[in-house]
Design an enzyme around this catalytic site. Sequence first.
Site, PDB file in Angstrom:
ATOM      1  N   GLN A  13      14.557  20.693  -1.060  1.00 40.55           N
ATOM      2  CA  GLN A  13      14.213  19.508  -1.837  1.00 40.55           C
ATOM      3  C   GLN A  13      14.550  19.633  -3.315  1.00 40.55           C
ATOM      4  OE1 GLN A  13      10.138  19.293   0.257  1.00 40.55           O
ATOM      5  NE2 GLN A  13      10.608  17.153  -0.092  1.00 40.55           N
ATOM      6  N   GLU A 155       4.447  22.972   8.331  1.00 40.15           N
ATOM      7  CA  GLU A 155       4.356  21.738   9.119  1.00 40.15           C
ATOM      8  C   GLU A 155       5.179  21.764  10.403  1.00 40.15           C
ATOM      9  OE1 GLU A 155       4.836  18.259   6.729  1.00 40.15           O
ATOM     10  OE2 GLU A 155       3.189  18.811   5.412  1.00 40.15           O
ATOM     11  N   TYR A 283      -2.169  14.326   3.344  1.00 46.79           N
ATOM     12  CA  TYR A 283      -1.747  13.113   2.629  1.00 46.79           C
ATOM     13  C   TYR A 283      -2.645  11.925   2.942  1.00 46.79           C
ATOM     14  CZ  TYR A 283       2.162  15.845   1.093  1.00 46.79           C
ATOM     15  OH  TYR A 283       2.911  16.823   0.488  1.00 46.79           O
ATOM     16  N   GLU A 346      -0.580  21.412   0.117  1.00 42.91           N
ATOM     17  CA  GLU A 346       0.110  20.215  -0.377  1.00 42.91           C
ATOM     18  C   GLU A 346      -0.855  19.042  -0.386  1.00 42.91           C
ATOM     19  OE1 GLU A 346       3.728  18.976   1.635  1.00 42.91           O
ATOM     20  OE2 GLU A 346       4.428  21.043   1.767  1.00 42.91           O
ATOM     21  N   GLU A 400      13.216  13.602  -1.061  1.00 39.43           N
ATOM     22  CA  GLU A 400      12.116  13.348  -0.134  1.00 39.43           C
ATOM     23  C   GLU A 400      12.673  13.083   1.274  1.00 39.43           C
ATOM     24  OE1 GLU A 400       9.024  13.917   0.064  1.00 39.43           O
ATOM     25  OE2 GLU A 400       8.604  12.668   1.806  1.00 39.43           O
TER      26      GLU A 400
HETATM   27  C1  BGC Z   1       6.323  18.193   3.419  1.00 41.63           C
HETATM   28  C2  BGC Z   1       7.021  17.988   2.099  1.00 41.63           C
HETATM   29  C3  BGC Z   1       7.194  16.500   1.850  1.00 41.63           C
HETATM   30  C4  BGC Z   1       5.824  15.882   1.738  1.00 41.63           C
HETATM   31  C5  BGC Z   1       5.804  14.399   1.488  1.00 41.63           C
HETATM   32  C6  BGC Z   1       5.207  17.215   3.689  1.00 41.63           C
HETATM   33  O1  BGC Z   1       5.337  16.655   4.941  1.00 41.63           O
HETATM   34  O2  BGC Z   1       5.928  19.519   3.589  1.00 41.63           O
HETATM   35  O3  BGC Z   1       8.230  18.669   2.114  1.00 41.63           O
HETATM   36  O4  BGC Z   1       7.957  16.214   0.727  1.00 41.63           O
HETATM   37  O5  BGC Z   1       5.078  16.126   2.906  1.00 41.63           O
HETATM   38  O6  BGC Z   1       6.365  13.675   2.545  1.00 41.63           O
END
Ligand code: BGC
EC number: 3.2.1.21
Length: 438
Positions: A13, A155, A283, A346, A400
């Site tokens: 990335q 992941e 997320y 993350e 991304e």
């Molecule tokens: C990944 C990242 C990605 C982020 C946002 C995760 O799934 O590890 O590489 O940029 O989420 O989509």
Amino acid sequence: MTFTWGVATSAYQIEGAAFTDGRTASIWDTFARDVVGETGEVACDHYHRMPDDVQLIKSLGVDAYRFSVSWPRVQPGGKGPANPAGLDFYDRLVDELLAAGIDPWLTLYHWDLPQELEDAGGWPVRDTAYRFADYSALVFDRLSDRVRNWGTVNEPWCVAYLGYEHGVHAPGRRDFQAALDATHHLLLGHGLVASSLRREGTVVGPALNIGTATPASGDPIDIAAARLADGMGTRIFLDPIARGAYPADVLEHLAARGHELPVRDGDLKIISAPIDILGVNFYFGQDFSGYGVDGATADANGLPIVREIMPDVPRTALGWPITPDRFTTLLLRLQHDYGIPLAVTENGAVYEDVPDAGGFIADHERTAYLAAHVDAVFAARSAGADVRGYFAWSLMDNFEWAEGYTKRFGLVHVDYETQMRSLKRSALWFRDRVRSGA
Ligand code: BGC
């Protein structure tokens, strides 16, 4: 107990220099070129700007930096000896980080499988797990005198299901059995690496993307759908790692679909090698219903419906719901069910970053997202979850994946024409938040 604050990136990335110093193509070079239309060939040009980027990280006052190593840079083609120039890059990166007082958190696999290994079958093929272990040993031999934190696979759900079932990530295949085979071999690769890297002083673990599979209602049909979604998304990875067995309900479901995981004797022992930390990439959380939009509870093959429903809450610019409360619930659930120390490896958000008249990006929404999720982590800690760190995704805007460069997750803005980096408001907020401590 100390708490680690950090920022995260991954090799493909940000690095660019995709064919420099002996690096060969990964599946993402191929997929980006053929399907996405934008590639990581230049990205943030981090490969050439690394010392400045380390200073940028330092300016945020974080304790740690989570990055990944590019497999085809270190071992072109995915086989054979190390490429010295490739290893040298990470050697210099680690030295720069240590000189800046930043603890390196190294991830061995963040999606860039050497193309040659995909040509030989990719993750659905058992040998790939052994190739991964070989490559990891090359990195470990060179850097383990200075790197303490070792992430195995990032992941695996995305790798297996987005890459091999849904075809929306590299390598773009659409084959459910291939995704199941990939699942098992990613776990096997993780286990082989975890057992050989784990020794006095190292901290080893995978990073999983985990949502919250909440039933859409109290209806038993919805509850069963959410349970199955959790099984296929989370427990299929965590149970073998933490308990040495695939979940029985998942195996039954797969059998009903005419599928099975390619498990051989002894695999689960390898996969359940002890780990020190579980990386959680979070997320958003989502709901599941067992009813289709037409009210049906089974599909044409008689299989149960599992329909994802996005909670009715504000969304980020990627359309992802903002669900910090569920993050707290998730961390407590992981603590309760698996008892492994956790780190948030993350967490972050995409917003339309509009500069003001002076060129500054006052990204209040991203700042609010991060603040709410950091609070959620501390709420979980207060309630007993052993969460040892938080890494914001991402240090800077970057490639991304299937979205190319249009979607920005960075705390730092990148002007892709000039490669100029500028701190957004969220970066300044994060720096202050880090300073004020846990
Ligand atoms: C990944 C990242 C990605 C982020 C946002 C995760 O799934 O590890 O590489 O940029 O989420 O989509």
